[in-house]
Design a protein around this motif. Sequence first.
Motif, PDB file in Angstrom:
ATOM      1  N   PHE A  51      -0.695   9.210  -1.349  1.00 29.74           N
ATOM      2  CA  PHE A  51       0.035  10.290  -2.036  1.00 29.74           C
ATOM      3  C   PHE A  51      -0.422  10.414  -3.484  1.00 29.74           C
ATOM      4  O   PHE A  51      -0.342  11.472  -4.078  1.00 29.74           O
ATOM      5  CB  PHE A  51       1.537  10.017  -2.041  1.00 29.74           C
ATOM      6  CG  PHE A  51       2.129   9.873  -0.673  1.00 29.74           C
ATOM      7  CD1 PHE A  51       1.611  10.594   0.404  1.00 29.74           C
ATOM      8  CD2 PHE A  51       3.205   9.034  -0.445  1.00 29.74           C
ATOM      9  CE1 PHE A  51       2.166  10.473   1.664  1.00 29.74           C
ATOM     10  CE2 PHE A  51       3.769   8.908   0.815  1.00 29.74           C
ATOM     11  CZ  PHE A  51       3.249   9.623   1.871  1.00 29.74           C
TER      12      PHE A  51
ATOM     13  N   ASN B  63       0.813  -1.208   0.000  1.00 28.10           N
ATOM     14  CA  ASN B  63       0.000   0.000   0.000  1.00 28.10           C
ATOM     15  C   ASN B  63       0.850   1.264   0.000  1.00 28.10           C
ATOM     16  O   ASN B  63       0.378   2.344   0.352  1.00 28.10           O
ATOM     17  CB  ASN B  63      -0.938   0.005   1.212  1.00 28.10           C
ATOM     18  CG  ASN B  63      -2.087  -0.956   1.025  1.00 28.10           C
ATOM     19  OD1 ASN B  63      -2.540  -1.188  -0.090  1.00 28.10           O
ATOM     20  ND2 ASN B  63      -2.570  -1.536   2.108  1.00 28.10           N
ATOM     21  N   ASN B  64       2.091   1.118  -0.397  1.00 29.38           N
ATOM     22  CA  ASN B  64       2.965   2.289  -0.396  1.00 29.38           C
ATOM     23  C   ASN B  64       2.417   3.391  -1.291  1.00 29.38           C
ATOM     24  O   ASN B  64       2.039   3.140  -2.430  1.00 29.38           O
ATOM     25  CB  ASN B  64       4.368   1.918  -0.869  1.00 29.38           C
ATOM     26  CG  ASN B  64       5.093   1.053   0.153  1.00 29.38           C
ATOM     27  OD1 ASN B  64       4.669   0.992   1.302  1.00 29.38           O
ATOM     28  ND2 ASN B  64       6.146   0.392  -0.268  1.00 29.38           N
ATOM     29  N   GLY B  65       2.345   4.583  -0.734  1.00 27.63           N
ATOM     30  CA  GLY B  65       1.981   5.737  -1.541  1.00 27.63           C
ATOM     31  C   GLY B  65       0.510   5.870  -1.885  1.00 27.63           C
ATOM     32  O   GLY B  65       0.134   6.773  -2.640  1.00 27.63           O
TER      33      GLY B  65
ATOM     34  N   TYR C 121       3.503   4.146   8.877  1.00 28.62           N
ATOM     35  CA  TYR C 121       2.503   4.034   7.815  1.00 28.62           C
ATOM     36  C   TYR C 121       2.097   5.392   7.264  1.00 28.62           C
ATOM     37  O   TYR C 121       1.609   5.495   6.152  1.00 28.62           O
ATOM     38  CB  TYR C 121       1.285   3.249   8.311  1.00 28.62           C
ATOM     39  CG  TYR C 121       1.665   1.843   8.716  1.00 28.62           C
ATOM     40  CD1 TYR C 121       2.046   0.920   7.747  1.00 28.62           C
ATOM     41  CD2 TYR C 121       1.692   1.452  10.046  1.00 28.62           C
ATOM     42  CE1 TYR C 121       2.434  -0.360   8.104  1.00 28.62           C
ATOM     43  CE2 TYR C 121       2.071   0.170  10.407  1.00 28.62           C
ATOM     44  CZ  TYR C 121       2.444  -0.730   9.434  1.00 28.62           C
ATOM     45  OH  TYR C 121       2.829  -1.992   9.781  1.00 28.62           O
ATOM     46  N   ILE C 122       2.273   6.424   8.076  1.00 30.72           N
ATOM     47  CA  ILE C 122       1.989   7.766   7.559  1.00 30.72           C
ATOM     48  C   ILE C 122       3.038   8.127   6.510  1.00 30.72           C
ATOM     49  O   ILE C 122       2.724   8.549   5.409  1.00 30.72           O
ATOM     50  CB  ILE C 122       2.012   8.817   8.701  1.00 30.72           C
ATOM     51  CG1 ILE C 122       1.010   8.443   9.794  1.00 30.72           C
ATOM     52  CG2 ILE C 122       1.720  10.198   8.140  1.00 30.72           C
ATOM     53  CD1 ILE C 122       1.038   9.381  10.995  1.00 30.72           C
ATOM     54  N   TYR C 123       4.285   7.874   6.865  1.00 31.32           N
ATOM     55  CA  TYR C 123       5.377   8.202   5.944  1.00 31.32           C
ATOM     56  C   TYR C 123       5.278   7.397   4.649  1.00 31.32           C
ATOM     57  O   TYR C 123       5.580   7.882   3.568  1.00 31.32           O
ATOM     58  CB  TYR C 123       6.712   7.924   6.633  1.00 31.32           C
ATOM     59  CG  TYR C 123       7.930   8.267   5.804  1.00 31.32           C
ATOM     60  CD1 TYR C 123       8.483   9.538   5.858  1.00 31.32           C
ATOM     61  CD2 TYR C 123       8.500   7.323   4.968  1.00 31.32           C
ATOM     62  CE1 TYR C 123       9.596   9.850   5.104  1.00 31.32           C
ATOM     63  CE2 TYR C 123       9.606   7.627   4.203  1.00 31.32           C
ATOM     64  CZ  TYR C 123      10.152   8.897   4.273  1.00 31.32           C
ATOM     65  OH  TYR C 123      11.248   9.212   3.517  1.00 31.32           O
ATOM     66  N   MET C 124       4.830   6.146   4.780  1.00 33.51           N
ATOM     67  CA  MET C 124       4.789   5.276   3.604  1.00 33.51           C
ATOM     68  C   MET C 124       3.533   5.490   2.761  1.00 33.51           C
ATOM     69  O   MET C 124       3.341   4.843   1.739  1.00 33.51           O
ATOM     70  CB  MET C 124       4.880   3.812   4.032  1.00 33.51           C
ATOM     71  CG  MET C 124       6.163   3.510   4.794  1.00 33.51           C
ATOM     72  SD  MET C 124       6.639   1.768   4.761  1.00 33.51           S
ATOM     73  CE  MET C 124       5.237   1.003   5.510  1.00 33.51           C
ATOM     74  N   GLY C 125       2.640   6.368   3.242  1.00 37.92           N
ATOM     75  CA  GLY C 125       1.450   6.657   2.450  1.00 37.92           C
ATOM     76  C   GLY C 125       0.347   5.625   2.601  1.00 37.92           C
ATOM     77  O   GLY C 125      -0.593   5.601   1.815  1.00 37.92           O
ATOM     78  N   HIS C 126       0.425   4.754   3.614  1.00 33.56           N
ATOM     79  CA  HIS C 126      -0.672   3.801   3.834  1.00 33.56           C
ATOM     80  C   HIS C 126      -1.829   4.492   4.544  1.00 33.56           C
ATOM     81  O   HIS C 126      -2.982   4.112   4.380  1.00 33.56           O
ATOM     82  CB  HIS C 126      -0.214   2.627   4.713  1.00 33.56           C
ATOM     83  CG  HIS C 126       0.828   1.766   4.070  1.00 33.56           C
ATOM     84  ND1 HIS C 126       0.971   0.445   4.388  1.00 33.56           N
ATOM     85  CD2 HIS C 126       1.766   2.020   3.138  1.00 33.56           C
ATOM     86  CE1 HIS C 126       1.970  -0.074   3.675  1.00 33.56           C
ATOM     87  NE2 HIS C 126       2.465   0.865   2.917  1.00 33.56           N
TER      88      HIS C 126
ATOM     89  N   TYR D 257      -8.468   0.447   5.603  1.00 34.77           N
ATOM     90  CA  TYR D 257      -8.673  -0.330   4.382  1.00 34.77           C
ATOM     91  C   TYR D 257      -9.985  -1.102   4.370  1.00 34.77           C
ATOM     92  O   TYR D 257     -10.216  -1.899   3.463  1.00 34.77           O
ATOM     93  CB  TYR D 257      -7.451  -1.224   4.112  1.00 34.77           C
ATOM     94  CG  TYR D 257      -6.313  -0.363   3.632  1.00 34.77           C
ATOM     95  CD1 TYR D 257      -6.244   0.012   2.290  1.00 34.77           C
ATOM     96  CD2 TYR D 257      -5.393   0.188   4.511  1.00 34.77           C
ATOM     97  CE1 TYR D 257      -5.263   0.876   1.848  1.00 34.77           C
ATOM     98  CE2 TYR D 257      -4.406   1.059   4.077  1.00 34.77           C
ATOM     99  CZ  TYR D 257      -4.347   1.403   2.730  1.00 34.77           C
ATOM    100  OH  TYR D 257      -3.383   2.268   2.284  1.00 34.77           O
TER     101      TYR D 257
ATOM    102  N   SER E 287      10.446   2.361   1.059  1.00 27.58           N
ATOM    103  CA  SER E 287       9.165   2.520   0.360  1.00 27.58           C
ATOM    104  C   SER E 287       9.196   3.694  -0.607  1.00 27.58           C
ATOM    105  O   SER E 287       8.404   3.777  -1.525  1.00 27.58           O
ATOM    106  CB  SER E 287       8.025   2.712   1.360  1.00 27.58           C
ATOM    107  OG  SER E 287       8.016   4.034   1.854  1.00 27.58           O
TER     108      SER E 287
END
Lengths: 522, 445
Positions: free
Chosen positions: A85, A80-82, B45-50, A456, B160
């Motif tokens: 973003f 679920n990376n990014g 998980y905030i940093y990784m965009g989850h 999720y 990530s």
Amino acid sequence: MSQVQKSMSLANPAPPFTDLIQKIASAVGGVGLLFMVIALSGAGAIQNSVWLYSALGLIMVGTVVYSWRAYMTKPEGIKNNGVWFASLSSKGLWGWVLGIVLTGFYVVLYWFPQYLGLGGEDAANTGLVAFFDPLSRVLSGNPASQWFVYGTLYTVAILSFGIKFILKYRHNKYQVIRTISVMFFQLGFAFLIPEIMQKLQYPYYSFTNMWPLNYYFFYDWNLTTLLGAGNVGLFMLLFGLAMIFIISPTLTYFYGKRWYCSWVCGCGGLAETAGDPFRHLSDKSLKAWKIERWMIHGVLVFVTLMTVAVIYSYYTGDRNVLITKPIAIGLIVLLGAFVIAIVQANKKEINLSKDKLSMLISGIVGVIILLAIIAYFTGNFVIDGGLLRSWYGFAIGSAFSGVVGVGFYPLMGSRVWCRFGCPMAALLGLQQKFFSRFRITTNGGQCISCGNCSTYCEMGIDVRAYAQKGQNIVRASCVGCGICAAVCPRGVLKLENGSVDLHNKTTELKAIHIAEGDIRIL
Amino acid sequence: MHIAIIGNGISGVTAARFIRKLSDHRITIISTETDHFFSRTALMYIYMGHMRYQDTKPYEDWFWEKNRIDLKRGYVEQVDTAGKKLIFKEGDSLSYDKLILATGSTPNKFGWPGQDLKRVNGLYSYQDLEAMEQYSEGLKKAVIVGGGLIGLEMAEMFHSRHIPVTILVRENSYWNGVMPPEESAMINREIIRNHIDLQLGEELSEIVDNGKGEACAVITKSGQRIECGYVGLTAGVHPNIKFLENSDIETKRGILVDAHLQTNISDIYAIGDCCEQRQPKPGRRGIEAIWYTGRMMGETVAYNICGKPVAYNPGIWFNSAKFLDIEYQVYGNVQARQPEEHQSIYWEHPEGNKSIRINYDKKQNQVVGFNLMGVRFRHEVCEKWIKEKTHIETVLKDLGLANFDPEFYAKHEQEVLNIYNKQQGKNLAVKEERSWNKVFAFLKS
Ligand SMILES: Cc1cc2nc3c(=O)[nH]c(=O)nc-3n(C[C@H](O)[C@H](O)[C@H](O)COP(=O)(O)OP(=O)(O)OC[C@H]3O[C@@H](n4cnc5c(N)ncnc54)[C@H](O)[C@@H]3O)c2cc1C
Ligand code: SF4
Ligand code: SF4
């Protein structure tokens, strides 16, 4: 602190870079789409089967190759990376663009199919609809309709994004099997079989689409068609009834509503596959849950009323249903007896928790009061079955399930329809809550309240609220997709069936973890 | 009565919630970090965009007012124990009747040259995350110092975003002070499989200043120079109690507390990462800086404050983590260096990314611990087995009861049992299959 990266990728939001193969794959899929746009614009040159099959093939190949590069080049696990973003999957510019395009497509599809090229009584199809004629002729022997175009694209989406989903979750056997199942039911039961049935001169019938999702099952034209189609028609009718009254309740008892919502249903199928990049956009607030309960149960009441009226008029030939004073009073007495029966039964056997019982009873009492008011003030009450029916078809059947249901994927998550509007989900949900072996169990004290599960959950269930208290999750809306359990980094959640504690699947509150015997209650 | 709680982490918030359940006392939670409680464990998980920051908040913002829990943002500089008053850096003060200290931890720094430069940071607070975010823009390389759980999380975070990472680990295998050799080796493999540069047996010697007060490289004990734009210091944490230096609250490494979590001053309690048990339970450490113990202490202190004295008893040890894509769970007694009287049954999947270790007492044949990699086990079942000193053979035969993997996952119970069979020359077969009904019956028995 949010860092927005622009990305159009559906498969793997916001990778810092896509590789060359992925760029080529996007282009390939884009060419497939382009063929359709050209066909839509009315260019006659590409109106033949080679172009159609190439277009469908290119779209599928493009999507699959793209996702192959996105997932197979990385170790298996949660990817679920990014997600938050990427513009497309975080309500950014591309999300809005996609939402508007999809919504627009549905509006045209439902109300202005002529712009897609749908022919009239004796005019041939043109444009996009004509583009699909060759495939339609092969399957059903008829020229395409806008619904055929839609059905084909829908199936292609479930298949391509289904493969993408399988690659993404290849480490998780539950996800893989479940996705193969939705792909199978969409391709076979929702798409091919009904079309082929038509070719064999049988009525159009999808075995997996049951009332109340299939709200026209009891419409006069449907009943007339089925009854006029000999033994096969009769079988279809009986199968439809068996689905509603036997098969579905039995399966829901054993496995929860997931057997349908995330294993069989086409709406669920699209949400799980093409909708996967948007699942985290569902609103998790308590307020959203409150709205959800009113809306979805409202739709269920609506569809039930409409269906009763429709059946009534099928028998009487009169589109108005008359509720006379005696009928209203009779209904009140009947419902009253039902309430007493539940309360009695609850004392002895079924042991519903307090809030469940009060929820059930207040619902029924609400209906009783309504009936009483009607009986008192109006004497006779007339329900216009025809009007109900057309309103339902417009507001729920088209506007909600299609336009909002799929068009709003990039804005409100992939299960807007399933969560707020689907009467089938409402019905199965009630059963899941009150009479099913299914629940999600939590693993003792292992929860770290991180929030991945809630984020999720496409149904907007605040899973964490239960998990962090060590409480099982027994929610009417849970479609059993199993994603909460998959994304949980601490192995806290497990979808489980069991009969031993059928009416007490969740204890009121459970201590997180403290050893002193006398303070186990939270 | 007014109860002030310093710290809005899991410990302080759990205490507040339980006090509210048990009483009508006025409650104020104070924190300098964020307005609302968020899950520190989800920072990565905030940093990784989850997730977004708001997704890591376990309670919606209306929760606090509805439950009449006052929130105050501010830094407590001094506790006036005689006057029962907190003095804030911002200049104001707040009096209390009872005080709970739940101030958490702060990252260790071991006096490395350059440790206070810019672009050098631990990962503990929301502000640390902001720093990481700020310096990630255009970052070409990061070096992480320390081989614990947070170090690996930090590596995963950079990874990530496709930022190359080197981890310097003093030991010769990852986390081998806690993990038995096989599991530790599995973590090494997992790190390398993800193309993260793992340097074992390597230590930080100094951080190089680029002349502008920012880190630009590290130099290791072996003389290696690694150019980098960020240095993550993750060599453990220690209690965050510096602000108590001049108070008469007794501290050692942490704030010393008795079995009821009370400090040397009556009406002042300490819980969570910041406290140290005067008399830890046998087999437990005085400071256990993890989420779960903080939560249990929060619950316990609430009972003590609300007039229902109860001693802190964390029960049987458990913990969990995730090493990149491998989940880890532990229940009971599993040590890096196996004590003489213990025997291990260790099963590992041929692919090398899943394992089950069951430890038992050789003489008594009683199960003592479970260590799981890539496999989920059921907390309550494992705990009950350990607590009841269950015979190892019963455990192995009923192992299906403990499995918590999703449906359709491969079953390895018989394979585990076969290892025991081979060790003992026996021929036992698995008895209980996975089933909620059986688990339920077992747990109620
Ligand atoms: C990145 C990361 C990952 C982790 N993962 C796990 C995990 O997977 N499992 C696990 O068990 N544990 C994990 N931990 C450890 C766990 O998060 C901590 O043990 C736990 O958060 C401690 O909670 P606490 O309430 O005691 O303190 P904290 O959460 O640290 O809360 C203390 C609060 O008090 C505030 N404060 C301190 N002093 C003052 C003052 N003087 N005035 C005002 N406010 C003050 C601080 O700003 C802070 O907000 C992790 C920790 C980190 C950093
Ligand atoms: S609770 Fe879990 S299984 Fe149920 S719908 Fe939400 S994510 Fe899916
Ligand atoms: S159940 Fe798992 S995913 Fe959900 S909050 Fe707890 S640890 Fe996180």
